[in-house]
Write a protein that holds these residues in place. Structure first.
Motif: not given
Length: 425
Positions: A161-186
């Motif tokens: 969340r501290d990364t620039d443009a993070f809000a643009g990367m989350v809903v990425g439609l699979g177009a920005l890269g292949l997501v290997t891991r995800v960190t979620l709030d619990v």
């Protein structure tokens, strides 16, 4: 360290899906792969000119289709790393929500919300802003605190969340890269009860949608009244009164699709149980929904719920013959650039259609025309025919995402024909 220059090892696998879950999309890939390590995946990406990842396949359009390499990440070593101090969990992107939920519950934790089926993969659901219901709950992507992805040149990129443009990367439609891991709030684990109420007057829709932790309303457009209300309420809350909003209580378990077995669904009739066995409509080990179907879905402003539903009255005679069921839900606003809930609380109209593309598409066009005054944002993974320019105008950060896409994937490694239509180079 980049993986460029390293030879790509063949990882063709017979068990990689050739079709999506519904069977309406046959993947056009030239090769199918199932890597067993992140390094192997990096070499594969670096050596490919076109590549996409397929998750659970619970998508009804060709955003994820490619004429290059199609890869499943289900062969990567599973990871479930719970950080109690931060209140977060890091998981393999290919993990199903149902499997993650069971593990979290045994550790005393939960996710704030789940989609209607637990069969979907974490990375795929996040990339398309898939959601559950509840006026105070965001979609599944809004719980993302970090991502790890393999970018177009084979590099491994970690963002939070501290990364620039993070809000643009989350809903990425699979177009920005292949997501290997995800960190979620619990959150701490909790219990719910599920009650099904019958025959709701439309005038009470808004009150019903805000009446419990998570609420779904089902209708078939064959009557002005709404057939069922599924209330998922905290277990310590009192049950709805016998005359709740003029409805009656279901006296037996229900399935949203008439004629389908109720045993496929999570327990009802007020039986208390853990969050992950009540928030979804369907059990993990059973076929969700009807299986043989198409789906469409539109997000409009929450304040427009009654008007948006009324706008479809003139085409109800077209909707009903090709509809299995329609689900009405709510989702809270977020700041994710391509989220259908970007900066607005949403009322969501979901349509489960018969599995007949030729019959359904003209009706989808009619639905979109009637909803147009409410600037509907379609679910990225479902069937829609919205004009690209109109869709772009409904997202304040659409141009920013397009620029981010060009920056992270300048050669179009993760592009598809449908992606090019909606986000041209």
């Amino acid at each position: 360290m980049t993986a460029q220059g390293q030879p790509a090892r063949s990882t063709t696998a017979a068990d990689v899906p050739r079709r999506n879950w519904a069977g309406n999309v046959r993947y056009a890939a030239r090769a199918f792969h199932r890597p067993t390590s992140v390094d192997e995946l990096r070499r594969l990406v670096a050596g490919s000119t076109r590549i996409r990842a397929v998750g659970s396949g619970h998508s009804f359009n060709r955003f994820g289709d490619t004429d290059g390499d199609l890869v499943t990440l289900a062969g990567l070593p599973p990871v479930v790393d719970l950080d109690r101090e931060r209140g977060q969990v890091t998981v393999t992107g290919a993990m199903r929500y149902g499997d993650l939920a069971r593990h979290l519950h045994t550790q005393g934790y939960a996710l704030a919300n789940l989609a209607s089926l637990p069969h979907i993969s974490v990375a795929g659901a996040v990339a398309t802003a898939t959601h559950g219901s509840g006026q105070t709950h965001g979609n599944l992507a809004s719980a993302v605190a970090g991502l790890e992805l393999v970018t177009a040149d084979g590099d491994l990129l970690r963002v939070d969340r501290d990364t620039d443009a993070f809000a643009g990367m989350v809903v990425g439609l699979g177009a920005l890269g292949l997501v290997t891991r995800v960190t979620l709030d619990v959150v701490p684990t909790f219990e719910l009860r599920q009650y099904v109420r019958l025959d709701l007057d439309r005038e009470a829709l808004n009150e019903a949608l805000g009446s419990a932790y998570s609420v779904s309303v089902f209708t078939d457009f064959r009557s002005p009244r709404l057939r069922e209300v599924w209330r998922k309420q905290l277990a310590d809350q009192p049950p709805p009164p016998a005359d709740w909003l003029g409805t009656t209580a279901a006296d037996a378990p229900r399935h949203p699709v008439l004629g389908m077995p109720a045993e496929n669904c999570t327990p009802q009739l007020g039986e208390p149980g853990p969050w992950h066995e009540r928030l979804p409509h369907f059990k993990l080990g059973f076929t969700p929904s009807s299986g043989d179907e198409l789906q469409s879905e539109y997000h409009v402003p929450r304040t427009a719920a009654a008007d948006a539903l009324a706008a479809l009255d003139d085409v109800a005679h077209l909707i009903a013959p090709v509809l299995l069921v329609s689900e009405l839900r709510t989702v809270a606003a977020d700041e994710l650039w391509l989220s259908p809930n970007h900066q607005r609380d949403s009322f969501v109209l979901h349509f489960t259609w018969v599995a007949d593309t030729a019959a359904v598409l003209p009706v989808v066009a009619e639905v979109e025309e009637r909803l147009a005054p409410f600037a509907p944002r379609p679910h990225w993974g479902k069937v829609f025919v919205t004009d690209p320019e109109e869709l772009a105008a409904r997202y304040p950060r659409y141009a920013d995402f397009a620029a981010l896409l060009r920056h992270l994937d300048p050669t179009g490694t993760f592009r598809t024909e449908l992606l090019d239509r909606y986000l041209p180079r």
